[in-house]
Design an enzyme around this catalytic site. Structure first.
Site, mmCIF file in Angstrom:
data_model
loop_
_atom_site.group_PDB
_atom_site.id
_atom_site.type_symbol
_atom_site.label_atom_id
_atom_site.label_comp_id
_atom_site.label_asym_id
_atom_site.label_seq_id
_atom_site.Cartn_x
_atom_site.Cartn_y
_atom_site.Cartn_z
ATOM 1 N N GLY A 97 0.823 -1.139 0.004
ATOM 2 C CA GLY A 97 0.208 0.054 0.057
ATOM 3 C C GLY A 97 0.911 1.348 -0.157
ATOM 4 N N GLN A 98 0.267 2.475 0.168
ATOM 5 C CA GLN A 98 0.878 3.626 0.098
ATOM 6 C C GLN A 98 1.906 3.910 1.143
ATOM 7 O OE1 GLN A 98 -0.846 8.037 -0.153
ATOM 8 N NE2 GLN A 98 -0.870 7.471 1.985
ATOM 9 N N ASP A 99 1.217 3.795 2.457
ATOM 10 C CA ASP A 99 2.200 4.003 3.942
ATOM 11 C C ASP A 99 3.417 2.836 3.708
ATOM 12 O OD1 ASP A 99 0.380 5.806 4.106
ATOM 13 O OD2 ASP A 99 -0.206 5.235 6.033
ATOM 14 N N LYS B 258 -12.064 0.436 12.966
ATOM 15 C CA LYS B 258 -10.802 0.870 13.300
ATOM 16 C C LYS B 258 -10.793 1.260 14.931
ATOM 17 C CE LYS B 258 -7.831 0.852 9.919
ATOM 18 N NZ LYS B 258 -6.369 0.682 10.097
ATOM 19 N N GLU C 79 -10.961 8.843 10.919
ATOM 20 C CA GLU C 79 -12.386 8.368 10.627
ATOM 21 C C GLU C 79 -12.897 7.904 11.679
ATOM 22 O OE1 GLU C 79 -14.517 7.484 7.749
ATOM 23 O OE2 GLU C 79 -13.480 9.249 7.060
ATOM 24 N N THR D 178 -7.048 6.088 12.661
ATOM 25 C CA THR D 178 -7.372 6.771 11.909
ATOM 26 C C THR D 178 -8.271 7.854 12.349
ATOM 27 O OG1 THR D 178 -8.734 7.124 10.032
ATOM 28 C CG2 THR D 178 -9.170 5.065 11.274
ATOM 29 N N ASP E 189 -2.129 -13.163 5.365
ATOM 30 C CA ASP E 189 -3.469 -12.722 5.134
ATOM 31 C C ASP E 189 -4.092 -12.427 6.810
ATOM 32 O OD1 ASP E 189 -6.347 -12.514 4.905
ATOM 33 O OD2 ASP E 189 -5.820 -12.861 2.789
ATOM 34 N N TYR F 220 -15.911 1.239 8.221
ATOM 35 C CA TYR F 220 -14.556 1.058 8.423
ATOM 36 C C TYR F 220 -14.095 1.756 9.716
ATOM 37 C CZ TYR F 220 -9.954 3.279 7.671
ATOM 38 O OH TYR F 220 -8.474 3.423 7.859
ATOM 39 N N GLN G 63 -8.691 -3.212 5.215
ATOM 40 C CA GLN G 63 -9.449 -3.037 4.165
ATOM 41 C C GLN G 63 -9.652 -1.284 4.277
ATOM 42 O OE1 GLN G 63 -11.524 -1.280 1.830
ATOM 43 N NE2 GLN G 63 -13.209 -1.524 3.275
HETATM 44 P P1 NAP Z 1 -3.641 1.048 1.415
HETATM 45 O O1 NAP Z 1 -2.712 1.755 0.218
HETATM 46 O O2 NAP Z 1 -4.972 0.843 0.991
HETATM 47 O O3 NAP Z 1 -3.028 -0.384 1.720
HETATM 48 C C1 NAP Z 1 -3.519 -1.301 2.472
HETATM 49 C C2 NAP Z 1 -2.678 -2.425 2.539
HETATM 50 O O4 NAP Z 1 -3.274 -3.689 3.323
HETATM 51 C C3 NAP Z 1 -2.309 -3.181 1.248
HETATM 52 O O5 NAP Z 1 -1.071 -3.697 1.072
HETATM 53 C C4 NAP Z 1 -3.202 -4.370 1.012
HETATM 54 O O6 NAP Z 1 -3.075 -5.212 0.066
HETATM 55 C C5 NAP Z 1 -3.434 -4.718 2.645
HETATM 56 N N1 NAP Z 1 -4.657 -5.758 2.795
HETATM 57 C C6 NAP Z 1 -5.749 -5.391 2.730
HETATM 58 N N2 NAP Z 1 -6.439 -6.465 3.179
HETATM 59 C C7 NAP Z 1 -5.345 -7.489 3.646
HETATM 60 C C8 NAP Z 1 -5.510 -8.780 4.115
HETATM 61 N N3 NAP Z 1 -6.937 -9.237 4.486
HETATM 62 N N4 NAP Z 1 -4.510 -9.348 4.616
HETATM 63 C C9 NAP Z 1 -3.385 -8.815 4.377
HETATM 64 N N5 NAP Z 1 -3.101 -7.445 3.875
HETATM 65 C C10 NAP Z 1 -4.222 -6.902 3.674
HETATM 66 O O7 NAP Z 1 -3.678 2.084 2.671
HETATM 67 P P2 NAP Z 1 -2.556 3.151 3.308
HETATM 68 O O8 NAP Z 1 -3.109 4.438 2.812
HETATM 69 O O9 NAP Z 1 -1.253 2.754 2.937
HETATM 70 O O10 NAP Z 1 -2.916 3.247 4.726
HETATM 71 C C11 NAP Z 1 -2.200 2.478 5.766
HETATM 72 C C12 NAP Z 1 -2.980 2.194 6.653
HETATM 73 O O11 NAP Z 1 -3.182 3.321 7.545
HETATM 74 C C13 NAP Z 1 -4.365 1.301 6.726
HETATM 75 O O12 NAP Z 1 -4.587 0.492 7.809
HETATM 76 C C14 NAP Z 1 -5.476 2.587 6.664
HETATM 77 O O13 NAP Z 1 -6.428 2.191 7.245
HETATM 78 C C15 NAP Z 1 -4.758 3.581 7.888
HETATM 79 N N6 NAP Z 1 -4.881 4.848 7.632
HETATM 80 C C16 NAP Z 1 -4.632 5.563 6.398
HETATM 81 C C17 NAP Z 1 -4.821 6.787 6.217
HETATM 82 C C18 NAP Z 1 -4.589 7.309 4.810
HETATM 83 O O14 NAP Z 1 -4.851 8.613 4.643
HETATM 84 N N7 NAP Z 1 -3.633 7.024 3.980
HETATM 85 C C19 NAP Z 1 -5.268 7.579 7.326
HETATM 86 C C20 NAP Z 1 -5.483 7.037 8.628
HETATM 87 C C21 NAP Z 1 -5.280 5.559 8.630
HETATM 88 P P3 NAP Z 1 -3.222 -5.425 -1.193
HETATM 89 O O15 NAP Z 1 -2.029 -4.880 -1.918
HETATM 90 O O16 NAP Z 1 -3.276 -6.996 -1.324
HETATM 91 O O17 NAP Z 1 -4.750 -4.733 -1.520
HETATM 92 O O1 G4F Z 2 -10.439 10.384 -0.154
HETATM 93 P P1 G4F Z 2 -11.482 9.599 0.424
HETATM 94 O O2 G4F Z 2 -12.225 8.401 -0.108
HETATM 95 O O3 G4F Z 2 -10.862 9.470 2.175
HETATM 96 P P2 G4F Z 2 -11.671 9.297 3.342
HETATM 97 O O4 G4F Z 2 -12.940 8.438 3.248
HETATM 98 O O5 G4F Z 2 -11.205 10.363 4.185
HETATM 99 O O6 G4F Z 2 -10.709 7.809 4.004
HETATM 100 C C1 G4F Z 2 -9.365 8.172 3.951
HETATM 101 O O7 G4F Z 2 -8.918 8.750 5.022
HETATM 102 C C2 G4F Z 2 -9.256 8.058 6.249
HETATM 103 C C3 G4F Z 2 -8.577 9.054 7.480
HETATM 104 O O8 G4F Z 2 -9.532 9.869 7.895
HETATM 105 C C4 G4F Z 2 -8.324 6.662 6.234
HETATM 106 F F1 G4F Z 2 -8.567 6.190 7.475
HETATM 107 C C5 G4F Z 2 -9.010 5.834 5.242
HETATM 108 O O9 G4F Z 2 -8.242 4.680 5.142
HETATM 109 C C6 G4F Z 2 -8.795 6.438 3.770
HETATM 110 O O10 G4F Z 2 -7.399 6.600 3.734
HETATM 111 O O11 G4F Z 2 -12.774 10.622 0.663
HETATM 112 C C7 G4F Z 2 -12.466 11.756 1.198
HETATM 113 C C8 G4F Z 2 -13.702 12.645 1.140
HETATM 114 C C9 G4F Z 2 -14.948 12.067 1.743
HETATM 115 O O12 G4F Z 2 -15.653 12.853 2.623
HETATM 116 C C10 G4F Z 2 -15.915 11.753 0.251
HETATM 117 O O13 G4F Z 2 -16.947 11.841 0.592
HETATM 118 O O14 G4F Z 2 -13.949 13.098 -0.293
HETATM 119 C C11 G4F Z 2 -15.395 12.877 -0.473
HETATM 120 N N1 G4F Z 2 -15.610 12.638 -1.961
HETATM 121 C C12 G4F Z 2 -16.074 13.486 -3.036
HETATM 122 N N2 G4F Z 2 -16.181 12.839 -4.055
HETATM 123 C C13 G4F Z 2 -14.934 11.550 -2.746
HETATM 124 C C14 G4F Z 2 -15.421 11.874 -3.694
HETATM 125 N N3 G4F Z 2 -14.224 10.425 -2.165
HETATM 126 C C15 G4F Z 2 -13.942 9.475 -3.197
HETATM 127 N N4 G4F Z 2 -13.350 8.352 -2.673
HETATM 128 N N5 G4F Z 2 -14.453 9.615 -4.500
HETATM 129 C C16 G4F Z 2 -15.194 10.592 -4.803
HETATM 130 O O15 G4F Z 2 -15.510 10.657 -5.921
#
Ligand code: NAP
Ligand code: G4F
Length: 340
Positions: free
Chosen positions: A11-13, A153, A127, A125, A58, A149, A83
């Protein structure tokens, strides 16, 4: 040599954190879910694919988790796998909960039975704050999640606290607000906007369809945020920290910044569901509102207070939203040039 196990390394992080840990001299192990499609684009882009040892993994399989921990013998586990897409959690709430909530518990319980000294990072998160009870949100703000979600969390957050308090495990939660980067998944709104508008600027006839453009998020840069994860596991005591910029912007503002950076001449017209963006050079609609992208329950506003992380971890965000848009668009442009 310190050993780190990163779940969700594809994933990204996972990619940015792996790069940071490799630079710090760690041996990095990464967990990967088997699939038929290419998964390693991020790691190859950062030139670290060859430096990581991968394990099939997994979160739904306890014995698999235990075997990977026994084999890699990590000093630190960064649990990033989840997820992570909010709309999908409304479609598959039970699977989301099993992966995110029970998956975290499976790892914590494995640590407790295999080696209590392993340090653990939980990807919590913003969220969890959902319908926010306080502005800005801190580590003490009550949670009010608005999606399966978010609820999943909250469980993983509290079970991390519980294993820390019950079994004295060095387990920390980073309550990270939205963070983005060139490697952000394509369905998240920022990446969807920058990649689509970049394609349109380069001649694509597509129309970008979005949902609630008035939602506000505290957006930071993933590269800055993974450093906070590492800092948390270097502290004497485990704790929970909000990681955020302290600034909030609407999706509409993010769209405007991207349009401006790409030098579009444009105008917003219409109202509500009929609101759209016209490209003044071509006269064509390039952005529309589409009800498909609205959620059953929305998180309207997120803004974090990273004061505790600043004081205790000496962490601060280094990337403005404008700079983040530039990083993302420049990457999208480079990908288009590579394709043609
Ligand atoms: P991401 O890009 O969606 O990456 C998620 C990772 O989890 C991927 O490597 C995915 O593998 C793996 N995964 C999903 N289901 C799995 C399973 N059943 N078993 C093993 N691996 C599994 O997420 P991210 O943005 O890097 O975020 C990293 C973490 O921080 C996540 O837990 C997310 O909820 C949390 N978070 C993210 C944000 C944000 O803004 N990015 C903010 C707060 C918290 P695949 O490649 O196979 O799909
Ligand atoms: O980019 P989003 O899908 O991110 P969201 O839902 O904030 O979640 C992300 O950040 C969380 C941290 O607060 C993480 F925990 C989570 O794993 C993920 O990384 O949506 C951001 C906002 C939402 O309010 C959504 O309703 O954008 C709004 N939005 C408007 N149009 C859209 C769209 N979101 C998506 N994905 N696609 C649209 O077309």
């Amino acid at each position: 040599m310190k050993r780190a196990l990163i779940t969700g390394i594809t994933g990204q992080d996972g990619a940015y954190l792996a790069k940071l840990l490799i630079e710090k001299g760690y041996k990095v192990y990464g967990t990967v879910r088997r699939s038929t499609s290419e998964k390693f684009v991020n790691l190859k882009y950062l030139n670290i694919y060859d430096k990581i040892k991968f394990y099939d993994f997994d979160l739904l399989e306890l014995s698999n988790i235990q075997n990977v921990i026994k084999e890699t013998k990590p000093h630190e586990i960064y649990h990033l796998a989840a997820q992570s897409f909010v709309p999908t959690s409304f479609q598959v709430p039970i699977v989301t909960t099993d992966i995110n909530s029970l998956g975290t518990l499976r790892i914590l319980d494995s640590i407790n039975s295999i080696n209590k000294k392993i340090k653990f990072y939980q990807a919590s998160t913003s969220e969890m704050f959902g319908k926010v009870q306080q502005i800005p949100q801190t580590e003490k703000t009550p949670f009010y999640p608005r999606s399966p979600y978010g609820v999943s969390k909250v469980f993983s957050h509290w079970i991390t606290v519980n294993y820390r308090e019950s079994y004295n495990i060095h387990a920390s939660s980073g309550i990270l607000f939205n963070h983005e980067s060139p490697l952000r998944g394509g369905e998240f709104v920022t990446k969807k906007i920058t990649s689509s508008l970049t394609r349109i600027k380069h001649g694509s006839k597509e129309v970008l369809k979005v949902g609630n453009i008035n939602a506000k998020r505290d957006w930071g840069y993933a590269g800055d945020y993974v450093y906070a994860m590492w800092l948390m596991l270097q502290q004497k005591n485990a704790d929970d920290y909000v990681i955020a910029t302290g600034k909030t912007h609407s999706v509409r503002e993010f769209i405007n910044l991207t349009l401006k950076y790409l030098n579009f001449e444009y105008k917003w017209v219409g109202q509500g569901m009929n609101e759209r963006v016209i490209n003044l050079n071509s006269g064509k609609t390039i952005i529309k509102i589409d009800k498909e992208f609205f959620r059953p329950a929305e998180v309207d506003l997120l803004i974090g207070n990273p004061g505790k992380a600043k004081r205790k971890l000496k962490w601060k965000p280094n990337t403005s939203l404008k700079k983040l848009v530039k990083l993302m668009v420049d990457y999208d442009v480079s990908q288009i040039k590579k394709t043609y």
